[in-house]
Write a protein that holds these residues in place. Sequence first.
Motif, short mmCIF file in Angstrom:
data_model
loop_
_atom_site.label_atom_id
_atom_site.label_comp_id
_atom_site.label_asym_id
_atom_site.label_seq_id
_atom_site.Cartn_x
_atom_site.Cartn_y
_atom_site.Cartn_z
N SER A 273 -3.96 5.51 -12.23
CA SER A 273 -4.27 6.36 -11.08
C SER A 273 -3.76 5.75 -9.77
O SER A 273 -3.51 6.47 -8.81
CB SER A 273 -5.77 6.64 -10.99
N SER A 274 -3.60 4.40 -9.75
CA SER A 274 -3.11 3.77 -8.51
C SER A 274 -1.64 4.10 -8.25
O SER A 274 -1.13 3.84 -7.17
CB SER A 274 -3.34 2.27 -8.54
N TYR B 16 -5.91 -1.71 5.27
CA TYR B 16 -5.70 -1.63 3.83
C TYR B 16 -5.22 -2.95 3.22
O TYR B 16 -5.39 -3.20 2.03
CB TYR B 16 -4.73 -0.50 3.46
N ASN C 163 -7.47 2.79 -14.00
CA ASN C 163 -7.26 2.40 -12.61
C ASN C 163 -5.79 2.18 -12.31
O ASN C 163 -5.27 2.64 -11.32
CB ASN C 163 -8.03 1.11 -12.30
N VAL D 6 3.76 10.52 -2.62
CA VAL D 6 4.46 10.22 -1.36
C VAL D 6 5.98 10.20 -1.58
O VAL D 6 6.73 10.78 -0.79
CB VAL D 6 3.96 8.89 -0.75
N VAL D 7 6.41 9.58 -2.68
CA VAL D 7 7.85 9.53 -3.00
C VAL D 7 8.38 10.96 -3.17
O VAL D 7 9.44 11.32 -2.64
CB VAL D 7 8.11 8.68 -4.27
N PHE E 247 -0.89 8.34 -6.19
CA PHE E 247 -0.71 8.54 -4.74
C PHE E 247 0.69 8.13 -4.25
O PHE E 247 1.38 8.94 -3.62
CB PHE E 247 -1.83 7.81 -3.99
N PRO E 248 1.17 6.90 -4.56
CA PRO E 248 2.53 6.55 -4.11
C PRO E 248 3.61 7.47 -4.71
O PRO E 248 4.60 7.77 -4.05
CB PRO E 248 2.73 5.11 -4.58
N TYR F 172 -8.19 -4.76 1.70
CA TYR F 172 -8.97 -4.16 0.61
C TYR F 172 -9.08 -5.07 -0.62
O TYR F 172 -10.18 -5.22 -1.18
CB TYR F 172 -8.38 -2.81 0.19
N PRO F 173 -7.97 -5.69 -1.09
CA PRO F 173 -8.11 -6.54 -2.30
C PRO F 173 -9.12 -7.67 -2.11
O PRO F 173 -9.92 -7.96 -3.00
CB PRO F 173 -6.70 -7.10 -2.51
#
Lengths: 143, 188
Positions: B28-29, B115, B25, B36-37, B32-33, B118-119
């Motif tokens: 993989s988290s 978002y 996890n 984007v970078v 995505f960022p 979400y946590p």
Amino acid sequence: MEKKKSIKKIFMKSLKGLINALPMMFGIVFLLGLMKSFISFEKMATIFTQNKFIDTIMGALLGSVLAGSSINSYIIGNEMVISGISLFAVTAFIVSWVTVGFVQIPAEKEMFGVKFTLLRNGLSVIFAIAISIVTVWTLGVIS
Amino acid sequence: MENNKNMKNKNNQQGKNGNKGKKKNSKSSFIFPSVVVLLYVVLYFVNPDKTLIAFKYSFGVFKTVLPVLSMVLLFLFLFNMINEKKLKNVVEKSPQFVQYLVMTVFGTFSHGPMYAWYPLMKGFHDKGISYGSIATFLYARGIKLAMMPALISFFGIKYTIVLTTYLLIFSNIQGIVVDILMKDKAQA
């Protein structure tokens, strides 16, 4: 003393949970910036066809792709009404803007899994269309 | 009841997978960022002006999100203070529709981007709150109390009342549908 320790432990656990979610949030916010800067709304508005049914679906999809403060959706929605786009499409657009988040899907998937994410966002698009229909219909009845 | 059985199975499964899942996890988290970078780097060479505007805009948004995150941290902290076993008992005993209603109210009064919550919602789910209730919360967030004067000024009070009422109703319907479909999928 024991209580203080456990409060500190709980706070650290909460902080860790939030910090773990930060990279995804960072990604979403900066992707939003790119969308806002590179994709103009004027270009996107050309997708509307004056066909109420198709425009409602288009409104829901467009609102799902775009994101940001809800006041922006009201301003754009108002411009859409002025330019003759049906209230069905505008309502679907406003509702999906605040309830669907295509840009947020990677973060949502990470937190809740693929099934929930696809189901929730898919249903939200369908519900945006449904809400637009019943809202305009209700307004027609009570006016 | 079925939900809670699924929860227990899920927890056991999580326990077995243990650190493996956590490592996967956390890795993989960052994908995505990182993408984007990378996009920013590529687009900077294509159109530096627009990329800088995008960066400045995003940075501004990030600054406005920070106060919301501190509120989320407070909620997370308060929620983590609740005894897990006691909460599970309450969740087991309280009818599902009460969960939906509570989450609708909570969603209506929450603010900031989706978002950011979400946590906290993940924490809710880990403690036994159903996926449907989370969906209800996320949908009810569509009701923006603070923005209501703006909605009224653009579309009128009738439109605002009707739209808000339907958003409230549909947030509960979505919770019910999500719970039914997630349960079916879990059983299959």
